[in-house]
Design a protein around this motif. Sequence first.
Motif, short mmCIF file in Angstrom:
data_model
loop_
_atom_site.label_atom_id
_atom_site.label_comp_id
_atom_site.label_asym_id
_atom_site.label_seq_id
_atom_site.Cartn_x
_atom_site.Cartn_y
_atom_site.Cartn_z
N PRO A 82 59.76 12.54 13.07
CA PRO A 82 60.85 12.05 12.23
C PRO A 82 60.28 11.37 10.99
O PRO A 82 59.34 10.60 11.05
CB PRO A 82 61.54 11.04 13.13
CG PRO A 82 60.55 10.65 14.16
CD PRO A 82 59.61 11.81 14.31
N GLN A 83 60.84 11.77 9.90
CA GLN A 83 60.32 11.22 8.65
C GLN A 83 60.81 9.79 8.49
O GLN A 83 62.02 9.53 8.60
CB GLN A 83 60.78 12.07 7.48
CG GLN A 83 60.06 13.39 7.45
CD GLN A 83 60.70 14.33 6.48
OE1 GLN A 83 61.82 14.14 6.04
NE2 GLN A 83 59.97 15.38 6.14
N ASP A 84 59.92 8.93 8.25
CA ASP A 84 60.32 7.53 8.14
C ASP A 84 61.08 7.32 6.85
O ASP A 84 60.62 7.72 5.79
CB ASP A 84 59.09 6.62 8.19
CG ASP A 84 58.57 6.55 9.62
OD1 ASP A 84 57.37 6.42 9.81
OD2 ASP A 84 59.44 6.69 10.53
#
Lengths: 171, 168
Positions: free
Chosen positions: A169-171
Amino acid sequence: MAGEVKSKLSKNLLRMKFMQRGLDSQTKKQLEEEEKKIISEEHWYLDVPDLKEKESCIIEERSFVRCEDLVYGRMSFKGFNPEIEKLMIQMNSKCKEEEIEVDDKMEADVSDEEMARRYETLVGTIGKKFLRKRDQRVLKDDDEDDEVDEDRNSNIIPRKKAKKIFLKPQD
Amino acid sequence: QYVPVKGDHVIGIVTAKAGDVFKLDVGGSEPASLSYLAFEGATKRNRPNVQVGDLIYGQFLVANKDMEPEMVCIDSSGKSSGMGIIGQDGFLFKVSLGLIRKLLAPKCEIIQELSQLYPFELVLGMNGRIWVKAKTVQQTLIIVNILEASEYMTAEQRRQALAKLSGN
């Protein structure tokens, strides 16, 4: 010491099962033979030469049914009782069949080839039912790959199947 | 006089019901016994509906001179194959054992000629008893008379009689 004990034990005691287990086969055979001898001497027997048993050609048959090949006793005519008419055909053909060996195969509704074809697909479809989810997905991928291969011949660009990997998951 | 023989199919009349066993009169020297479980699909809960005076078509399971004969209405594979209680109506009469033999012969002319007349149902017991059922009482009685008389009629006379009847 053991030898003395053995000779003092009575014959009946020695014949009992728990004593026999220790004996070896030879002594067992000896004991048996001795017993047989005792019995045969006491038995009375005829001092007459053995008569040869002749094979009797006479069979006693008390029922007429066999002698004259009689028909089954329950009959119906002109459709009075359809069940009995069916029975009549059954019973009377049974008598004839006994003479003729019925060797023909039953005419099948479905031919052998069709059976084989159906079975092939049947095993596959039922097998799929019991696959775990992961295996099902693999199967699906394989199927789609196959489709893709066939399409190549008709000049369609094979599409790249995106591999399902874990995406962070892209922060 | 009929002598019970193992495997013979006979017509019996129920004379008594003794608990789980029926006593049947088969025309022999002794009444035969028939257990209520010897019918197709009979269990202890599901008893066959047999009353005193009923007619039963069955075969002998045991029949020797030392014992009381025993009957069953079921064959070795468990099927009834036509045996059991014979239905309502119809007419039961006695003939000689020799006539039964004749009638049950593979190609019996009497039966063939009769079957051309009109529809009817016929049960022949090896003990000399015949049960006939046709649509009307008159037809039944005609068949009975022909069967009884056919013992002493010649083939010619029989054909004449039947021709008269089929003309009617």
